[in-house]
Scaffold this motif. Sequence first.
Motif, PDB file in Angstrom:
ATOM      1  N   LEU A 229       0.807  -1.199  -0.065  1.00 54.18           N
ATOM      2  CA  LEU A 229      -0.007  -0.088  -0.093  1.00 54.18           C
ATOM      3  C   LEU A 229       0.877   1.218  -0.152  1.00 54.18           C
ATOM      4  O   LEU A 229       0.277   2.452   0.354  1.00 54.18           O
ATOM      5  CB  LEU A 229      -0.797  -0.029   1.206  1.00 54.18           C
ATOM      6  N   VAL A 232      -0.290   2.482  -4.916  1.00 56.38           N
ATOM      7  CA  VAL A 232      -1.316   1.995  -5.708  1.00 56.38           C
ATOM      8  C   VAL A 232      -1.583   2.738  -7.059  1.00 56.38           C
ATOM      9  O   VAL A 232      -1.675   3.874  -7.108  1.00 56.38           O
ATOM     10  CB  VAL A 232      -2.672   1.901  -5.005  1.00 56.38           C
ATOM     11  N   ASP A 262      -1.873  -2.707  -6.202  1.00 60.96           N
ATOM     12  CA  ASP A 262      -0.617  -2.296  -5.125  1.00 60.96           C
ATOM     13  C   ASP A 262       0.623  -2.896  -5.805  1.00 60.96           C
ATOM     14  O   ASP A 262       0.701  -3.876  -6.274  1.00 60.96           O
ATOM     15  CB  ASP A 262      -0.806  -3.269  -3.940  1.00 60.96           C
ATOM     16  N   CYS A 309      -7.055  -7.869   1.767  1.00 62.97           N
ATOM     17  CA  CYS A 309      -6.389  -6.296   1.523  1.00 62.97           C
ATOM     18  C   CYS A 309      -7.409  -5.255   2.093  1.00 62.97           C
ATOM     19  O   CYS A 309      -8.320  -5.221   1.460  1.00 62.97           O
ATOM     20  CB  CYS A 309      -6.249  -6.398   0.033  1.00 62.97           C
ATOM     21  N   MET A 313      -3.956   3.787   1.387  1.00 61.37           N
ATOM     22  CA  MET A 313      -2.595   3.793   0.668  1.00 61.37           C
ATOM     23  C   MET A 313      -2.143   4.979   1.121  1.00 61.37           C
ATOM     24  O   MET A 313      -2.637   5.955   1.307  1.00 61.37           O
ATOM     25  CB  MET A 313      -2.794   3.330  -0.676  1.00 61.37           C
TER      26      MET A 313
END
Length: 614
Positions: A229, A232, A262, A309, A313
Amino acid sequence: MNPQIVNQIYITPGAAVDFEGDTYQVKAILDDRRILAHRVIDDHIAVLQVTGLTPSVQAAPVGPEIQLADEEAWALATRRYNLIKPILANRSDGALVKAIAKENRVSVSTLYRWLERYERTGLVSALMDYPRDGGKGKNRLSPEVEVLIEETIRQEYLSVQRKPISKVYQSLVSQCRQAGLEEPHPNTVRNRVRQLTEYTRLRFRYGKPIADEQLAPLRGNFPGADFPLAVVQIDHTKLDLILVDNLHRQPLGRPWITLAIDVFSRMVVGFYVSFDPPGAMGTGLCIANAILPKETLLASHNLGGEWPCWGVMRMIHLDNAKEFRGTMIKRACEEYGIELNWRPVARPQYGGHIERLLGTVAREMHTLPGTTFSNTRERGRYPSEQKATMTLDELEKWLLTYVTEVYHKRIHSSLGTSPLEYFRQGLLGRDGQSGTGLPFRTYNPEKVRLDFMPFEERTVQEYGVLIDHIYYYADVLRRWIKTTDPTKYKHRLKMLFKRDPRDVSIIYFYDPELKAYFPIPYRDTSRPPMSIWEHREALKRAREQQVTINEDSIFAAYEAMRQIEEAAGKLTKQVRRKGQRQPVHEARLAALTKSPAQPSLAAEHRQFDPFDSL
């Protein structure tokens, strides 16, 4: 919706979390799904599922809706966030805090207050100035005590001697009494110590080289994408597939997909599919999907796979398309502390990861019925519309299955392992290297989605609100009927509304006094729900009929469309039944005459299973 809800859960050793009504302290992260924790009330040790955790801290005061925030107030909040940003990962670095405070002419205690306000929500808007309740019943620490706490922890706890917290507190009490200051509660010191990262402990006790050696995260190859992250990438494409409607399976056209990857692990972190071309709506909902946990999404499609997930980010890497540069996306990302970074013009290699992923997904879809392939030469005489069978919901289910069961688990040539395994290694560590730990888990999914949705501004009238020729009303609007804008003489106050394109039967109204969103249904609740795409088609049909455009004509056109589809559907079913009866009759006749049976055509008429290709 509860306006006082906390937005993030901190899942790190020492953090306090709630599980099924009890407060626990995290002892260790077992993997991306489980933690080891002890219950505070009786020290009971348990293994807890991450999906069941909720925040245990009190909610911070809620500021205004981010899109309505005054530019000056928002600029102040972002400046404060930029000041505390270097401290977030090194809260106990007293020298750093003092240097920042001195350079920017603010007190150390002020920086810590801003830090606390931000960490309690994970939102930059928490740093805005807003009316206070006077602080009744609150015992705010003085700046002098804050400095003593900071110095005592650094000198006594973050030392090679590693003194217990009880000894650290005794030392603090002694210093406070000597200085004539009110001593803080022991829990204040315990909470500050719990917030220290393992890197900070090692750095102060044994030095930075040892901390770096033991806890250095795994590094990636893309600049800046050194951990999960960190970076992205997001982009769009029109899919080579024709979809049909939900009710009668009539062709609707090719959908668009907005996809997020990612860069560190090549994990798909989010996507959004719709019939709309690229825009703020698709981009915003893709980002929201990337931030949010995925369990509810998978469960809504009855899928049992895993997509572990979630989290905000650090940076989003985008191309220079106009839909990425809108004010709504920019401010929503600023709210969550996300840095936007645009791809240099004429430098396509900077978007290579997302481009390759979009190509991979497109090729997989060429196996599905209704595909248009990449070009007319490849398609040849394949009747794409006649073969189309999948709806938008079924495509989303197919994508979820492909991402979670195939792409994430397949060995990636650049990584030497699967994206899922590499992502987990980045979080949890491998070969003696420490990972970054689990990301903060967002606890208020509805707020995240609404924050990243475009908005409409409307005045509230006696009839409610009118958006795209449809009326909406709920009692919560009554307070705002014909309210005058205090900044504009004799002008009505415009209120903020948002809506989900898949169901326009409900809009979401932001109440600026309660600082919360409320669902507002159709004023005529007997009207059927429809998507924004169905609404546009009905509006187009009403205009072609040259009737007065209003709510009645739109829903009349929508009903006429449904009747035509229903008639076509019945005819299609009759044809299909006849087509299925004929080979059955021929088979029976062949059996009676002892002649070889004709090949059955039933396989050509069976319902398509969207997962046959998997």
